[in-house]
Each structure stands twice: as structure tokens, then as C-alpha cells.
Design a protein around this motif. Structure first.
Motif, PDB file in Angstrom:
ATOM      1  N   GLY A  31       0.811  -1.211   0.000  1.00 48.76           N
ATOM      2  CA  GLY A  31       0.000   0.000   0.000  1.00 48.76           C
ATOM      3  C   GLY A  31       0.841   1.255   0.000  1.00 48.76           C
ATOM      4  O   GLY A  31       0.499   2.250  -0.648  1.00 48.76           O
ATOM      5  N   TYR A  32       1.932   1.212   0.720  1.00 48.39           N
ATOM      6  CA  TYR A  32       2.838   2.367   0.763  1.00 48.39           C
ATOM      7  C   TYR A  32       3.440   2.610  -0.613  1.00 48.39           C
ATOM      8  O   TYR A  32       3.483   3.751  -1.087  1.00 48.39           O
ATOM      9  N   ASN A  33       3.908   1.554  -1.265  1.00 51.86           N
ATOM     10  CA  ASN A  33       4.501   1.705  -2.595  1.00 51.86           C
ATOM     11  C   ASN A  33       3.479   2.200  -3.604  1.00 51.86           C
ATOM     12  O   ASN A  33       3.798   3.022  -4.467  1.00 51.86           O
ATOM     13  N   ALA A  34       2.249   1.713  -3.510  1.00 53.73           N
ATOM     14  CA  ALA A  34       1.205   2.179  -4.420  1.00 53.73           C
ATOM     15  C   ALA A  34       0.904   3.655  -4.174  1.00 53.73           C
ATOM     16  O   ALA A  34       0.691   4.415  -5.118  1.00 53.73           O
ATOM     17  N   GLY A  35       0.896   4.069  -2.913  1.00 55.17           N
ATOM     18  CA  GLY A  35       0.656   5.473  -2.597  1.00 55.17           C
ATOM     19  C   GLY A  35       1.752   6.374  -3.128  1.00 55.17           C
ATOM     20  O   GLY A  35       1.472   7.465  -3.643  1.00 55.17           O
ATOM     21  N   ILE A  36       2.983   5.931  -2.986  1.00 52.15           N
ATOM     22  CA  ILE A  36       4.104   6.715  -3.515  1.00 52.15           C
ATOM     23  C   ILE A  36       4.028   6.789  -5.040  1.00 52.15           C
ATOM     24  O   ILE A  36       4.309   7.839  -5.637  1.00 52.15           O
ATOM     25  N   ALA A  37       3.620   5.699  -5.678  1.00 50.71           N
ATOM     26  CA  ALA A  37       3.501   5.706  -7.135  1.00 50.71           C
ATOM     27  C   ALA A  37       2.407   6.673  -7.590  1.00 50.71           C
ATOM     28  O   ALA A  37       2.600   7.441  -8.542  1.00 50.71           O
ATOM     29  N   VAL A  38       1.255   6.641  -6.917  1.00 49.14           N
ATOM     30  CA  VAL A  38       0.171   7.564  -7.264  1.00 49.14           C
ATOM     31  C   VAL A  38       0.627   9.008  -7.069  1.00 49.14           C
ATOM     32  O   VAL A  38       0.409   9.873  -7.919  1.00 49.14           O
ATOM     33  N   PHE A  39       1.268   9.271  -5.938  1.00 46.17           N
ATOM     34  CA  PHE A  39       1.768  10.618  -5.653  1.00 46.17           C
ATOM     35  C   PHE A  39       2.751  11.079  -6.723  1.00 46.17           C
ATOM     36  O   PHE A  39       2.666  12.213  -7.218  1.00 46.17           O
ATOM     37  N   SER A  40       3.667  10.205  -7.116  1.00 41.80           N
ATOM     38  CA  SER A  40       4.672  10.611  -8.101  1.00 41.80           C
ATOM     39  C   SER A  40       4.059  10.813  -9.484  1.00 41.80           C
ATOM     40  O   SER A  40       4.474  11.708 -10.218  1.00 41.80           O
ATOM     41  N   TYR A  41       3.064   9.999  -9.851  1.00 41.54           N
ATOM     42  CA  TYR A  41       2.392  10.210 -11.133  1.00 41.54           C
ATOM     43  C   TYR A  41       1.699  11.568 -11.157  1.00 41.54           C
ATOM     44  O   TYR A  41       1.807  12.314 -12.129  1.00 41.54           O
ATOM     45  N   ILE A  42       0.971  11.883 -10.095  1.00 40.19           N
ATOM     46  CA  ILE A  42       0.204  13.128 -10.083  1.00 40.19           C
ATOM     47  C   ILE A  42       1.120  14.341  -9.997  1.00 40.19           C
ATOM     48  O   ILE A  42       0.998  15.285 -10.776  1.00 40.19           O
ATOM     49  N   VAL A  43       2.075  14.322  -9.067  1.00 38.36           N
ATOM     50  CA  VAL A  43       2.984  15.467  -8.916  1.00 38.36           C
ATOM     51  C   VAL A  43       3.885  15.604 -10.142  1.00 38.36           C
ATOM     52  O   VAL A  43       4.125  16.712 -10.627  1.00 38.36           O
ATOM     53  N   GLY A  44       4.355  14.497 -10.656  1.00 38.50           N
ATOM     54  CA  GLY A  44       5.187  14.546 -11.865  1.00 38.50           C
ATOM     55  C   GLY A  44       4.426  15.102 -13.052  1.00 38.50           C
ATOM     56  O   GLY A  44       4.957  15.894 -13.838  1.00 38.50           O
ATOM     57  N   GLY A  45       3.158  14.694 -13.189  1.00 37.97           N
ATOM     58  CA  GLY A  45       2.335  15.226 -14.271  1.00 37.97           C
ATOM     59  C   GLY A  45       2.110  16.718 -14.131  1.00 37.97           C
ATOM     60  O   GLY A  45       2.168  17.462 -15.114  1.00 37.97           O
ATOM     61  N   ILE A  46       1.861  17.153 -12.896  1.00 36.94           N
ATOM     62  CA  ILE A  46       1.663  18.595 -12.669  1.00 36.94           C
ATOM     63  C   ILE A  46       2.921  19.368 -13.027  1.00 36.94           C
ATOM     64  O   ILE A  46       2.856  20.403 -13.706  1.00 36.94           O
ATOM     65  N   ILE A  47       4.072  18.890 -12.591  1.00 37.99           N
ATOM     66  CA  ILE A  47       5.328  19.602 -12.855  1.00 37.99           C
ATOM     67  C   ILE A  47       5.638  19.655 -14.348  1.00 37.99           C
ATOM     68  O   ILE A  47       5.927  20.719 -14.909  1.00 37.99           O
ATOM     69  N   VAL A  48       5.556  18.501 -15.006  1.00 36.24           N
ATOM     70  CA  VAL A  48       5.913  18.447 -16.427  1.00 36.24           C
ATOM     71  C   VAL A  48       4.969  19.300 -17.267  1.00 36.24           C
ATOM     72  O   VAL A  48       5.411  20.125 -18.086  1.00 36.24           O
ATOM     73  N   TRP A  49       3.662  19.127 -17.077  1.00 34.28           N
ATOM     74  CA  TRP A  49       2.718  19.867 -17.901  1.00 34.28           C
ATOM     75  C   TRP A  49       2.657  21.347 -17.530  1.00 34.28           C
ATOM     76  O   TRP A  49       2.325  22.179 -18.385  1.00 34.28           O
ATOM     77  N   SER A  50       2.963  21.702 -16.284  1.00 32.59           N
ATOM     78  CA  SER A  50       3.063  23.126 -15.934  1.00 32.59           C
ATOM     79  C   SER A  50       4.253  23.768 -16.627  1.00 32.59           C
ATOM     80  O   SER A  50       4.167  24.920 -17.087  1.00 32.59           O
ATOM     81  N   LEU A  51       5.365  23.059 -16.701  1.00 33.00           N
ATOM     82  CA  LEU A  51       6.528  23.593 -17.414  1.00 33.00           C
ATOM     83  C   LEU A  51       6.250  23.743 -18.902  1.00 33.00           C
ATOM     84  O   LEU A  51       6.678  24.725 -19.536  1.00 33.00           O
ATOM     85  N   ILE A  52       5.536  22.775 -19.465  1.00 35.25           N
ATOM     86  CA  ILE A  52       5.155  22.904 -20.875  1.00 35.25           C
ATOM     87  C   ILE A  52       4.237  24.107 -21.057  1.00 35.25           C
ATOM     88  O   ILE A  52       4.394  24.908 -21.993  1.00 35.25           O
ATOM     89  N   GLY A  53       3.260  24.275 -20.154  1.00 40.06           N
ATOM     90  CA  GLY A  53       2.368  25.434 -20.221  1.00 40.06           C
ATOM     91  C   GLY A  53       3.096  26.745 -20.026  1.00 40.06           C
ATOM     92  O   GLY A  53       2.790  27.744 -20.684  1.00 40.06           O
ATOM     93  N   TRP A  54       4.069  26.751 -19.122  1.00 42.46           N
ATOM     94  CA  TRP A  54       4.866  27.956 -18.899  1.00 42.46           C
ATOM     95  C   TRP A  54       5.642  28.327 -20.160  1.00 42.46           C
ATOM     96  O   TRP A  54       5.719  29.500 -20.544  1.00 42.46           O
ATOM     97  N   GLY A  55       6.216  27.321 -20.819  1.00 37.87           N
ATOM     98  CA  GLY A  55       6.945  27.583 -22.060  1.00 37.87           C
ATOM     99  C   GLY A  55       6.034  28.116 -23.151  1.00 37.87           C
ATOM    100  O   GLY A  55       6.396  29.051 -23.883  1.00 37.87           O
ATOM    101  N   LEU A  56       4.821  27.542 -23.264  1.00 35.45           N
ATOM    102  CA  LEU A  56       3.874  28.038 -24.258  1.00 35.45           C
ATOM    103  C   LEU A  56       3.377  29.439 -23.908  1.00 35.45           C
ATOM    104  O   LEU A  56       3.140  30.262 -24.804  1.00 35.45           O
ATOM    105  N   ASP A  57       3.220  29.714 -22.600  1.00 38.25           N
ATOM    106  CA  ASP A  57       2.842  31.067 -22.180  1.00 38.25           C
ATOM    107  C   ASP A  57       3.894  32.089 -22.603  1.00 38.25           C
ATOM    108  O   ASP A  57       3.560  33.173 -23.087  1.00 38.25           O
TER     109      ASP A  57
END
Length: 111
Positions: A31-57
């Protein structure tokens, strides 16, 4: 830890002891590993796509695409974690609640 020291420790265990330790470790922190995986997917997605959005801005002279990128990254991270089966709740027998079928608590025909 050196490779030689690790190999000597691995060779001192019998195969049945190693299998028992591996299954006990997997059951305790799944359960701990699954939680860390979910957290990393969501936070990683936010960081990557925010940087892409920042570049397009910066490229297009807007200010709202970074927010759209953050929302898209969060949704994409949750989607990935759901598709990998990390967000399903499982029962004590190891199967998911959806796999067990509908509840028969209020069914008058149930035996």
C-alpha cells in the motif's frame, strides 16, 4: 554495501528463506509503494505539464496556459495511476471490490 558482501549474505540464505522474506516484505509495504507511485504520477504530471504550459505562455504571450497544464497534468497522473490499478481498493482476500459482484444485502431472494 559491497557486491562481495551482498553475495555472501545472499548465499547464506536457503531458497525457502529468501522466498518467505520476499513475500513478507511485499505484503507489508504494498500500500505504501502504491501510494508513492500515485503521488509521483500526479505530482510529476503537474510539474511536467506546468513547465510545458509555462513555455507556451512565454512563447505566445499568454498567462493562463500554465494553469491548464497543471490541471491536465493532475488529471493525466490520476488517469495513469488508475490505469495501472493503483487506485482500486482491495478486499482482504486480495481481489478488488468491483470484482466481487453486486451486494446481496437487501435482496429478499438471497439464501
Amino acid at each position: 554495501m559491497s557486491l562481495r558482501k551482498r553475495n555472501s549474505q545472499l548465499s547464506s540464505h536457503t531458497p525457502s528463506q529468501g522466498a518467505a522474506n520476499d513475500s513478507a516484505d511485499a505484503g507489508n509495504d504494498g500500500g505504501y509503494n502504491a501510494g508513492i507511485a500515485v503521488f509521483s504520477y500526479i505530482v510529476g504530471g503537474i510539474i511536467v505539464w506546468s513547465l510545458i504550459g509555462w513555455g507556451l505562455d512565454n512563447l505566445w504571450g499568454t498567462r493562463w496556459i500554465v494553469l491548464l497544464g497543471a490541471l491536465l497534468g493532475a488529471a493525466g497522473g490520476f488517469y495513469l495511476s488508475h490505469m495501472h490499478g493503483l487506485t482500486r481498493q482491495s478486499s482482504s482476500s486480495g481481489e478488488s471490490n468491483a470484482d466481487s459482484g453486486p451486494s446481496t444485502d437487501g435482496d429478499s431472494d438471497a439464501k
